[in-house]
Design an enzyme around this catalytic site. Structure first.
Site, PDB file in Angstrom:
ATOM      1  N   ASN A  11      25.113  29.400  19.734  1.00 49.80           N
ATOM      2  CA  ASN A  11      24.927  30.833  19.264  1.00 49.80           C
ATOM      3  C   ASN A  11      25.869  31.789  20.159  1.00 49.80           C
ATOM      4  O   ASN A  11      25.939  32.006  21.541  1.00 49.80           O
ATOM      5  CB  ASN A  11      23.432  31.427  19.933  1.00 49.80           C
ATOM      6  N   ARG A  24      24.879  29.580  14.705  1.00 49.28           N
ATOM      7  CA  ARG A  24      24.003  30.774  14.206  1.00 49.28           C
ATOM      8  C   ARG A  24      25.408  31.977  13.823  1.00 49.28           C
ATOM      9  O   ARG A  24      26.384  32.319  14.901  1.00 49.28           O
ATOM     10  CB  ARG A  24      23.551  31.488  15.413  1.00 49.28           C
ATOM     11  N   HIS A  30      17.506  38.655  11.998  1.00 46.77           N
ATOM     12  CA  HIS A  30      16.382  37.985  12.374  1.00 46.77           C
ATOM     13  C   HIS A  30      15.874  36.893  11.273  1.00 46.77           C
ATOM     14  O   HIS A  30      14.867  36.521  11.389  1.00 46.77           O
ATOM     15  CB  HIS A  30      15.249  38.519  13.148  1.00 46.77           C
ATOM     16  N   ARG A  84      17.549  50.338  20.910  1.00 43.96           N
ATOM     17  CA  ARG A  84      17.747  50.954  19.787  1.00 43.96           C
ATOM     18  C   ARG A  84      16.856  51.939  19.267  1.00 43.96           C
ATOM     19  O   ARG A  84      15.735  51.920  19.384  1.00 43.96           O
ATOM     20  CB  ARG A  84      18.055  49.818  18.645  1.00 43.96           C
ATOM     21  N   GLU A 113      13.944  29.752  17.022  1.00 41.08           N
ATOM     22  CA  GLU A 113      15.324  29.887  16.098  1.00 41.08           C
ATOM     23  C   GLU A 113      16.478  28.814  16.217  1.00 41.08           C
ATOM     24  O   GLU A 113      16.841  28.224  15.345  1.00 41.08           O
ATOM     25  CB  GLU A 113      16.026  31.291  16.440  1.00 41.08           C
TER      26      GLU A 113
END
Ligand code: AMP
Length: 401
Positions: free
Chosen positions: A7, A90, A179, A240, A384
């Protein structure tokens, strides 16, 4: 077969080496400060983490250090690169082009590059990682697993914005969602745990971490999700802002004498529960501690966060005309029982009987609804990296994951 899962960010790179048969993590770690100075933290499965400082001008050196660490005589877990069967990367944005994971070739790399505009911080970094790996391991097959792919089953009514149609035609401006690997993994796992066919369930996945998103998964397909063109839309997150009135951007720019990109930095990095708590913290553990000590800003941030998730759950139950199970995952969803309680206290009308005792779990799979609850509530830790490893194996052996 061992799968190296990577990743890559612009200055960091997380890695795991996973044995696809046992699904055990053989080693994992992170390279940080790539392009600045560089350090690698590495942990084999049977030992503690070690951090060493190394010069890492580019991702190529970083990946070389990862391979060196994996093959190190003392702390390594493999003897040669021949023991790496494939690499799973990823990749954040696959645009409309990628509806599933793919084996990487030159055409795929060009298509990922075409999506750079949609994820200017992430896709170029993902490509740097892919190119560096190809240079160092030219004979190892590689797969790209996209954050957006799982959401590509959304119908136009879920992904179109109320904007002039030509922006969609010219720029593919629409909701994509992120996601996806987590939403896919967790919704499938929920069906397994409930002993029900995946394609007969209406599931709402609440991925609540520092970044947070919800998805509505109807009969095994994503039909709606809360993040949009970028991960800024949807829920209030760690830093965020999530959904806001778009006019606020102009308002802040005028009042604070800022340019658009400065306002965007505020919305991405200085908002969410962090901004709402007067920059106290984006970490929910700190916020609960402050709330206990009477900090009213932390209390408002936490209450607003839970209320916001409850409202989204209600709208996704409406989107699917019902819901069978609601799953909590990621850092907050897996660990924070007070957030789960705050959310579930607001949605009893859906037919939920929340089990306060069962909810006291942290970081493990559990059913947290009463046995007679019409809608089942679950906690499922996301994974993940494992999902990426499974997809990679499926691709190189020609099966679907
Ligand atoms: P993630 O982005 O999924 O890694 O989630 C990271 C976030 O999870 C942190 O910023 C914390 O807010 C939250 N978190 C992690 N552990 C706990 C915990 N034990 N209790 C509450 N929140 C937690």
């Amino acid at each position: 077969m061992n799968i190296l899962v990577l990743n890559c960010g612009s200055s960091s790179l997380k890695f795991q080496l996973i044995d696809s048969e046992s699904e055990n993590v053989l080693a994992k770690g992170i390279c940080e400060r790539i392009g600045i100075d560089g350090r690698i933290s590495y942990a084999p499965y049977n030992s503690d983490k070690e951090t060493v400082f190394k010069d890492m001008p580019t991702h190529t050196e970083a990946i070389q250090y990862v391979l060196d660490a994996l093959m190190n005589e003392k702390s390594g877990v493999i003897k040669s690169l021949k023991e790496v069967g494939a690499v799973g990367h990823r990749v954040v944005h696959g645009g409309e082009k990628f509806t599933s994971s793919v084996i990487i070739d030159e055409e795929v790399k060009a298509a990922i590059e075409e999506c750079n505009d949609l994820a200017p911080l992430h896709n170029p970094a993902n490509l740097l990682g892919i190119n560096a790996c190809q240079k160092l391991m030219p004979d190892v097959p590689m797969a790209a697993v996209f954050d957006t792919a799982f959401h590509q089953t959304m119908p136009p009514k879920a992904y179109m914005y109320g904007l002039p149609y030509e922006y969609y035609e010219k720029y593919r401006l629409r909701r994509y969602g992120f996601h996806g690997t987590s939403h896919s993994y967790v919704s499938k796992r929920a069906a397994q745990l409930l002993g029900k066919p995946y394609d007969e369930l209406k599931t709402i996945v609440c991925h609540l971490g520092n970044g947070a998103s919800l998805s509505a998964v109807k009969y095994g397909k994503c039909v709606d999700t809360s993040m949009g063109l970028t991960p800024l839309e949807g829920l209030i997150m760690g830093t965020r802002c999530g959904d806001i009135d778009p006019s606020i951007i102009e308002f802040i720019a005028n009042k604070e004498n800022m340019g658009i990109s400065e306002v965007m930095t505020v919305l991405n990095k200085e908002s969410g529960v962090y901004g709402m708590s007067k920059r106290l913290s984006s970490d929910f553990r700190d916020l609960w501690k402050a709330e206990e000590e009477g900090n009213r800003y932390a209390a408002i941030a936490l209450e607003t966060f839970c209320y916001n998730v409850s409202k989204y759950i209600g709208s996704y139950a409406a989107a699917m005309n019902g819901v069978d199970d609601i799953v909590f995952t990621a850092g907050v969803g897996e660990n924070d029982f007070r957030v789960r309680e705050g959310i579930c206290g607001n949605i009893e009308y859906l037919g939920i009987k929340f089990d306060k005792e069962a909810n006291k779990v942290r970081g493990e799979e559990a059913v947290i609804s009463m046995p007679d609850s019409k809608v089942k509530l679950l906690v499922i830790p996301t994974n993940e990296e494992l999902a990426i490893a499974r997809e990679t194996v499926a691709l190189i052996s020609g099966h679907s994951a």
